[in-house]
Enzyme design. Structure first.
Site, short mmCIF file in Angstrom:
data_model
loop_
_atom_site.label_atom_id
_atom_site.label_comp_id
_atom_site.label_asym_id
_atom_site.label_seq_id
_atom_site.Cartn_x
_atom_site.Cartn_y
_atom_site.Cartn_z
N ASP A 187 1.71 3.44 -0.97
CA ASP A 187 0.41 2.83 -1.25
C ASP A 187 -0.24 3.45 -2.49
O ASP A 187 -0.91 2.77 -3.25
CB ASP A 187 -0.52 3.01 -0.04
CG ASP A 187 -0.09 2.11 1.11
OD1 ASP A 187 0.70 1.17 0.84
OD2 ASP A 187 -0.51 2.35 2.25
N CYS A 188 -0.02 4.77 -2.65
CA CYS A 188 -0.66 5.43 -3.81
C CYS A 188 0.24 5.44 -5.05
O CYS A 188 -0.23 5.67 -6.15
CB CYS A 188 -1.12 6.83 -3.44
SG CYS A 188 0.07 7.74 -2.45
#
Lengths: 382, 136
Positions: free
Chosen positions: A130-131
């Site tokens: 996600d990051c």
């Protein structure tokens, strides 16, 4: 009146341009006519040097974050795998890492090419998070595009090393070079009386934090090197007669020179790297001056049979004999050859001397000494 | 004077007693430095012949009449000197002492005229600075 000097006093003399600085060879020459006590008064700093293959070397590199970013989990530079298990865009280029498609090319070559300012091809993949959503990247990098690029070598500048021979009937290709059959030659890899840790065998001036010459620029001793060993037998001059102490060193690879960092390939062994290291030894007192008087004829090492997998020691030889080019062993004359460049070691000691004389290089007192009782454990299979 | 030649034999000449003829008919001392002879196949021989030019020329003509290609190999091994770090690893394997260390400067010295083109230095040099030049 005490005849000892402190690091600070020597640094003050360097800053004033009053320090007497000699290379290790110059010091030994002068010491022929002066006692250690007199030498301690006359001389402030002695510079040492070594330039040899030092496999346990490598460099950290921070590649920078692309947009969108990637958590690099598998990374290669010019198809040489590098260790990427250190955060998203940090990596460690191990000098002996090998390119899967070219056994003669590896991490050492990547380090040399980056130091030379060349582009190398970065390929990296990650699972995507996600990051860090990006899953792959391919681009070119060089030492100016990356953030940090610093050499960090876990084991360099061995205090002495074995002289290698081969008693078998076949040529052996080793990290000690090509060893001819039937004791056809003998190789050695230490700069003898020029070598840093042989001139300060009990590490009275060299320790964690010592400022050094590393690869053409300033560097530091960061720790005792791996396989640091103080328990090896010593001769009457206090010199260990086999591979003993080592240094872990660190320095900014962006400022290094390919004159003092060179990739190497040893036939049928693999990739390695030549590293140039120079260490200044402050002549604090008579005892240190006495240590600095050590000559090649007083530095002994084991003759080790690399034809036998257990590497048994067959005898002893000193560096005066080794550097003469011919050693008589078991009634046979054996030609000797170095693997560590004495020419380069001298060049390094001379450059370091010039830096100090030009007030560009001050001495660091170690912030912590090396261990005094250290031995090396084997890997027990259990 | 000594001269080195790289001799390439066509497959049908390999069984000829070439060296015998060089010695008996032309009175030329011949040292075989390297040989790769396989009956029925092409072969290669690296030889050193001793004699003045006027003595060697008829011998070379004889070899060529036998369809043997003769290439002078006086400077077959080439060293990229500028990249040398003078480590000395090549001197460990150089029996002919073409490669030696100068004991004062500790720089590598290369006496090409002593080279017998054994090729061991090519593998011994950790920087890969030696090359064989067969076209001399």
């Amino acid at each position: 009146m005490s005849s000892s000097k402190s690091f600070n006093e020597i640094n003050e003399k360097i800053a004033k341009g009053e320090a007497v600085v000699l290379t290790a060879e110059e010091f030994k020459q002068m010491a022929k006519n002066s006692s250690p006590k007199e030498m301690a008064k006359k001389v402030d700093v002695v510079t040492t040097g070594t330039f040899g293959p030092m496999c346990s070397s490598g460099a950290f590199i921070n590649l920078g974050h692309p947009q969108p970013p990637i958590r690099m989990e598998k990374v290669s530079l010019n198809d040489v795998p590098v260790c990427s298990g250190v955060a998203a865009v940090d990596a460690y280029i191990g000098a002996t890492e090998v390119c899967p498609t070219n056994e003669k090319y590896g991490g050492a070559h990547i380090i040399e090419e980056l130091i030379a300012g060349k582009d190398v091809i970065l390929k990296a993949t990650g699972k995507g998070t996600d990051c860090y959503p990006r899953k792959e990247i391919e681009t070119r990098i060089n030492k100016d595009t990356v953030n940090e690029f610093f050499m960090f070598n876990p084991r360099n500048a061995y205090q002495n090393y074995a002289a290698a021979v081969n008693t078998t009937h076949k040529i052996k290709y080793t990290y000690m070079g090509s060893l001819l059959p039937n004791l056809g030659n003998m190789t050695y890899s230490t700069s003898g009386e020029l070598s840093p840790l042989l001139n300060d065998p009990e590490f009275r001036t060299i320790g964690i934090g010592t400022r050094i010459f590393l690869g053409g620029t300033e560097g530091f001793v960061s720790w005792n090197g791996t396989q640091f060993n103080t328990s090896k037998p010593k001769n009457e001059y206090g010199i260990p007669t086999s591979n003993a102490a080592t240094l872990a060193v660190i320095g900014n690879a962006k400022n290094m020179s390919t004159q003092f960092v060179r990739a190497a390939y040893f036939e049928k062994y693999g990739v390695s790297i030549f590293i140039g290291i120079g260490i200044p030894i402050p002549v604090l007192d008579e005892d240190i001056a006495h240590r600095l008087c050590i000559l090649n004829k007083n530095i002994e090492t084991n003759i080790v049979d690399y034809g036998n997998p257990e590497h048994p020691a067959l005898g002893k030889v000193n560096y005066e004999q080794l550097q003469s080019g011919l050693v008589t062993f078991n009634g046979k004359e054996i030609r000797t050859a170095p693997l560590s460049s004495i020419f380069k070691a001298r060049e390094i000691a001379t450059i370091l001397k010039d830096w100090i004389l030009r007030k560009e290089f001050m001495l660091n007192q170690p912030v912590q000494p090396f261990p005094v009782n250290s031995s090396v454990k084997p890997l027990i299979i259990r | 004077m000594k001269k080195r030649y790289f001799l390439s034999f066509p497959a049908n000449t390999v069984t000829e007693p070439i060296i015998y003829n060089l010695v008996k008919k032309f009175d030329i001392p011949v040292s075989i430095l390297k040989a790769d002879i396989n009956p029925g196949n092409e072969g290669n021989l690296l030889v050193e012949m001793t004699g003045e030019n006027q003595a060697l020329e008829p011998a070379i003509s004889y070899l060529e009449s036998q369809h043997i290609k003769c290439v002078s190999v006086l400077k077959r091994v080439h060293l990229k000197k500028d990249s040398c770090v003078h480590c000395g690893a090549c001197t460990a394997v150089c029996f002919s002492e073409a490669l030696t260390m100068d004991k004062k400067s500790w720089k590598l010295k290369f006496f090409a005229e002593n080279c017998v083109a054994c090729g061991l230095c090519i593998k011994a040099c950790p920087l890969g600075l030696f090359e064989m030049d067969f076209l001399e």
